[in-house]
Design an enzyme around this catalytic site. Sequence first.
Site, PDB file in Angstrom:
ATOM      1  N   ASP A 214     -12.228 -40.087  17.566  1.00 52.70           N
ATOM      2  CA  ASP A 214     -11.375 -41.199  17.171  1.00 52.70           C
ATOM      3  C   ASP A 214     -12.281 -42.451  16.372  1.00 52.70           C
ATOM      4  O   ASP A 214     -13.304 -42.888  17.113  1.00 52.70           O
ATOM      5  CB  ASP A 214     -10.710 -41.578  18.487  1.00 52.70           C
ATOM      6  CG  ASP A 214      -9.686 -42.740  18.042  1.00 52.70           C
ATOM      7  OD1 ASP A 214      -8.769 -42.299  17.138  1.00 52.70           O
ATOM      8  OD2 ASP A 214      -9.618 -43.895  18.566  1.00 52.70           O
ATOM      9  N   GLU A 268     -13.030 -39.322  12.478  1.00 49.10           N
ATOM     10  CA  GLU A 268     -12.097 -40.014  11.829  1.00 49.10           C
ATOM     11  C   GLU A 268     -12.657 -41.251  11.248  1.00 49.10           C
ATOM     12  O   GLU A 268     -13.162 -42.195  11.662  1.00 49.10           O
ATOM     13  CB  GLU A 268     -11.085 -40.671  12.630  1.00 49.10           C
ATOM     14  CG  GLU A 268     -10.033 -41.141  12.303  1.00 49.10           C
ATOM     15  CD  GLU A 268      -8.970 -42.068  13.009  1.00 49.10           C
ATOM     16  OE1 GLU A 268      -7.866 -42.321  12.656  1.00 49.10           O
ATOM     17  OE2 GLU A 268      -9.604 -42.690  13.978  1.00 49.10           O
TER      18      GLU A 268
HETATM   19  O1  TEU Z   1      -6.502 -44.302  14.708  1.00 56.71           O
HETATM   20  C1  TEU Z   1      -7.146 -45.404  13.706  1.00 56.71           C
HETATM   21  C2  TEU Z   1      -6.290 -45.625  12.792  1.00 56.71           C
HETATM   22  O2  TEU Z   1      -6.864 -45.374  11.491  1.00 56.71           O
HETATM   23  C3  TEU Z   1      -4.873 -45.927  12.986  1.00 56.71           C
HETATM   24  O3  TEU Z   1      -4.623 -46.251  14.207  1.00 56.71           O
HETATM   25  C4  TEU Z   1      -4.688 -47.358  11.998  1.00 56.71           C
HETATM   26  O4  TEU Z   1      -5.524 -48.222  12.465  1.00 56.71           O
HETATM   27  C5  TEU Z   1      -3.192 -47.436  11.977  1.00 56.71           C
HETATM   28  O5  TEU Z   1      -2.571 -46.295  11.799  1.00 56.71           O
HETATM   29  C6  TEU Z   1      -2.932 -48.297  10.693  1.00 56.71           C
HETATM   30  O6  TEU Z   1      -1.695 -48.133  10.327  1.00 56.71           O
HETATM   31  C7  TEU Z   1      -7.074 -44.054  15.676  1.00 56.71           C
HETATM   32  C8  TEU Z   1      -5.783 -42.988  16.196  1.00 56.71           C
HETATM   33  O7  TEU Z   1      -5.607 -41.846  15.314  1.00 56.71           O
HETATM   34  C9  TEU Z   1      -4.911 -43.721  16.494  1.00 56.71           C
HETATM   35  O8  TEU Z   1      -3.644 -42.909  17.104  1.00 56.71           O
HETATM   36  C10 TEU Z   1      -5.068 -44.779  17.721  1.00 56.71           C
HETATM   37  O9  TEU Z   1      -4.029 -45.644  17.734  1.00 56.71           O
HETATM   38  C11 TEU Z   1      -6.202 -45.684  17.167  1.00 56.71           C
HETATM   39  O10 TEU Z   1      -7.248 -44.865  16.566  1.00 56.71           O
HETATM   40  C12 TEU Z   1      -6.713 -46.265  18.483  1.00 56.71           C
HETATM   41  O11 TEU Z   1      -7.613 -45.453  19.260  1.00 56.71           O
END
Ligand code: TEU
Length: 565
Positions: A214, A268
């Site tokens: 993540d 990610e």
């Molecule tokens: O996501 C990070 C991310 O890219 C998104 O949360 C982005 O900031 C947001 O969708 C913009 O609209 C990861 C996870 O996939 C997400 O579900 C989490 O909320 C986030 O990290 C925090 O851990």
Amino acid sequence: MSRDDRQTPLDAPRPWWKDAVVYQIYPRSFMDSNGDGIGDIPGITARLDHLKDLGVDVVWLSPHFDSPNADNGYDVRDYRKVMARFGTMADFDTMLAGMMARGMRLIIDLVVNHTSDEHAWFVESRKSRDNPYRDYYIWRDGKEGSQGGGPPNNYPAFFGGPAWTQDAATGQYYLHYFAAKQPDLNWENPEVRAEVYDLMRFWLDKGVSGFRMDVIPFIAKQPGLPDLTPAQRRAPQFVYASGPRLHDHLREMRREVLAHYDTLTVGEAFGVPPDAARDLIDSRRGELDLVINFDIVRMDIDGWRKTSWTLPRLKALYSQLDAAVGPYGWNTQFLSNHDNPRSVSHFGDDDPAWVERSAKVLNTLILTQRGTPFLYQGEELGMTNSPFESLDDFDDLEVAGRWRDLAGRVSEAEYLANARAMGRDNARTPMQWTAGPHGGFTTGKPWLAVNPNAAAINAQDQAARPDSVLNHCRALIAWRRGSADLRDGTYEDLDPEHEQVFAYRRGAGLVVVLNFGRETVRYALPGRLTVDGVVFGEAEVEGQVEGQVVTLAGWTSVILAVRTA
Ligand code: TEU
Ligand code: CA
């Protein structure tokens, strides 16, 4: 094989994950086994044959750890415990054994940019400035000392407000790129890194095959944490993702942990442009195997606002990403996940008359591009965005947080229209298994309403219907296994400017042609190619071929065998 053996990567044996099809499970919404309205691990175990029949090689499980669920598990309270609502460690072991028995591997979500504020480390850390865990997190005085002046810098948080919260016990502020309940870990502290490596070993020793990591580029912070410029504040992810020590941390993680196991790591890469991502996945450097890049799914998303996209721009991104990966890297292919709209609503046509056809076209795109495909749960059925009627219908903290930030500067109707188009809950409505109550997901009340179109779009119906999206995916995944051109062949866009047709060559022997619209198109392939016929497609509606010309009905696709004339 450990990654250290890849001294001469171009000659090295091909890693298993290049040929794999990955399927993402968002456990809260996959299958509820006990009627409490929340998906769980026994529910996943009960549905493993759905994945096996589809042809899935690797499951990526979104967080299953103990969590107070401020952000549905992306706020971990205990990395060594299973979330009670999802089941027990024994349930996890049973699920993993069931996957292994079916020849599938499991990768889990490593959420270590931040923890929950309820994690024992943070509970300690916030107690006093000299607590042994103080340096596990990032604490600073306010701009004008410990008692005032506002936050230490002007970083914004993704879920609204500033990225700093002042804590009563000491008057200092702690950093959180996401919600206040998600304090960022301090990766400069070697004890933090050792703790993370240890918990990684805990799960690897159980038999998991790696991690989706993540927001992993965010772990390395900018030295001195200087203020952002106004332009940087509009897209802070590019600053948050470019801390100078990221590569050091990842190489250390490889040496300490990953090199001792046979793993897949997928970072990610939110905020990492394709050219910078190349270094993260260069097999000579020993960092990550793959990254998830957001250029495509975010091409028409600007903060809380949905803009628009065109097929030529989409095609340009595919070419750019294919070129950027370089000879020592490998791409991922995906059009949706738990943070993005449903692919068929985003890039296809989710009108009931077209939803199945366009979902097949998009799944063909994912499964025939160059790279490892990632399907998100429900995408194999063509599940659509949900018809949310008001802001109260959303569960996601992002929707509420951004609305607070806007503070009446846009109308509720306008904000709602954008949240409906791109809000994360679109992808989080429960899996649609049957036409029965709540789509067969639960016998209770689902935590988030099931899309009312479950009566028409569900796995039970599609499993029985040869022309369904599900059976299209099954057939194509099976066919893909036997095609070296699809799995490994070069990529060439044959017609970057065409407004409705996406046509590309894979390897020497295949051309994929996708019709991105309702109108039938007659499409002429370049004269240098001889078409030998249709190798994949539904003959009655697709791929009528005469010489160089293929006729495609609205929202259909075909794979052709070709030779250079
Ligand atoms: O996501 C990070 C991310 O890219 C998104 O949360 C982005 O900031 C947001 O969708 C913009 O609209 C990861 C996870 O996939 C997400 O579900 C989490 O909320 C986030 O990290 C925090 O851990
Ligand atoms: Ca349950």
